[in-house]
Design an enzyme around this catalytic site. Structure first.
Site, PDB file in Angstrom:
ATOM      1  N   GLU A 101       0.813  -1.136   0.262  1.00  0.00           N
ATOM      2  CA  GLU A 101      -0.188   0.034  -0.010  1.00  0.00           C
ATOM      3  C   GLU A 101       0.813   1.299   0.140  1.00  0.00           C
ATOM      4  OE1 GLU A 101      -2.484  -0.549   3.585  1.00  0.00           O
ATOM      5  OE2 GLU A 101      -3.714  -2.032   2.445  1.00  0.00           O
ATOM      6  N   HIS A 106       9.278  -1.163   3.339  1.00  0.00           N
ATOM      7  CA  HIS A 106       9.256  -1.154   4.935  1.00  0.00           C
ATOM      8  C   HIS A 106       9.119  -2.804   5.148  1.00  0.00           C
ATOM      9  CE1 HIS A 106       5.391  -0.763   3.017  1.00  0.00           C
ATOM     10  NE2 HIS A 106       4.756  -1.519   3.812  1.00  0.00           N
TER      11      HIS A 106
HETATM   12  P1  AMP Z   1       1.949  -2.373   3.245  1.00  0.00           P
HETATM   13  O1  AMP Z   1       0.517  -2.789   2.805  1.00  0.00           O
HETATM   14  O2  AMP Z   1       2.903  -3.367   3.333  1.00  0.00           O
HETATM   15  O3  AMP Z   1       2.358  -1.320   2.143  1.00  0.00           O
HETATM   16  O4  AMP Z   1       1.499  -1.634   4.456  1.00  0.00           O
HETATM   17  C1  AMP Z   1       1.610  -0.381   4.940  1.00  0.00           C
HETATM   18  C2  AMP Z   1       1.488  -0.087   6.209  1.00  0.00           C
HETATM   19  O5  AMP Z   1       1.481   1.193   6.628  1.00  0.00           O
HETATM   20  C3  AMP Z   1       0.054  -0.469   7.015  1.00  0.00           C
HETATM   21  O6  AMP Z   1       0.095  -1.427   7.690  1.00  0.00           O
HETATM   22  C4  AMP Z   1      -0.650   0.728   7.439  1.00  0.00           C
HETATM   23  O7  AMP Z   1      -1.357   0.564   8.725  1.00  0.00           O
HETATM   24  C5  AMP Z   1       0.850   1.560   7.681  1.00  0.00           C
HETATM   25  N1  AMP Z   1       0.516   2.963   7.699  1.00  0.00           N
HETATM   26  C6  AMP Z   1      -0.139   3.777   6.766  1.00  0.00           C
HETATM   27  N2  AMP Z   1       0.045   5.177   7.171  1.00  0.00           N
HETATM   28  C7  AMP Z   1       0.555   5.093   8.314  1.00  0.00           C
HETATM   29  C8  AMP Z   1       1.232   6.093   9.415  1.00  0.00           C
HETATM   30  N3  AMP Z   1       0.882   7.317   9.004  1.00  0.00           N
HETATM   31  N4  AMP Z   1       1.816   5.803  10.306  1.00  0.00           N
HETATM   32  C9  AMP Z   1       2.329   4.500  10.404  1.00  0.00           C
HETATM   33  N5  AMP Z   1       1.761   3.555   9.734  1.00  0.00           N
HETATM   34  C10 AMP Z   1       1.175   3.886   8.645  1.00  0.00           C
END
Ligand code: AMP
Length: 123
Positions: A101, A106
């Site tokens: 996402e 990360h």
């Molecule tokens: P991914 O699907 O691996 O790209 O996961 C993205 C992650 O980022 C998700 O688990 C979200 O909850 C997390 N996320 C999105 N925005 C933020 C933010 N502002 N601070 C901390 N985590 C976030």
């Protein structure tokens, strides 16, 4: 492979200090903070400070110093969170099939409970 990095992604904004995060660890090349939507009692994210889209991009273009820093930071975050025993899971989603996402590399550090099998059956 040519990787295109979008510097308007939310983690780039966190790195620039434009939006806050719940920081747990910061090093010269890496930052670790709490996931805003935790899916386990421990749910932390570790990111490199450099503009890398995904793990493969990082492995291809990051310096040895960045890679060592990032790898050791992931380990330190696991130790500090107290999940090395009884265990934890690292996940790094990439691109469309990986359901990524946020297009900045990360690693999710998950733990604090039994996490079950790695994947649900494909839906
Ligand atoms: P991914 O699907 O691996 O790209 O996961 C993205 C992650 O980022 C998700 O688990 C979200 O909850 C997390 N996320 C999105 N925005 C933020 C933010 N502002 N601070 C901390 N985590 C976030």
């Amino acid at each position: 492979m040519a990787y295109v990095y979008d510097d308007q992604n939310v983690f780039a904004k966190i790195l620039r200090g434009e939006i806050p995060c719940n920081k747990v660890l910061e090093t010269e090349h890496s930052l670790a903070f709490a996931d805003i939507t935790p899916q386990a009692p421990v749910h932390l994210l570790v990111i490199p400070k450099g503009p890398y889209v995904c793990y493969a991009h990082f492995a291809e273009e990051a310096s040895d110093e960045e890679i060592v820093d990032f790898t050791r930071t992931v380990g330190e975050v696991c130790r500090d969170a107290g999940v090395v025993e009884p265990g934890y899971r690292l996940i790094s989603n990439a691109r469309q099939h990986g359901h990524q996402e946020v297009p900045h590399l990360h690693v999710h550090v998950l733990g604090g409970r039994a996490l079950g099998p790695m994947l649900h059956p494909a839906g």
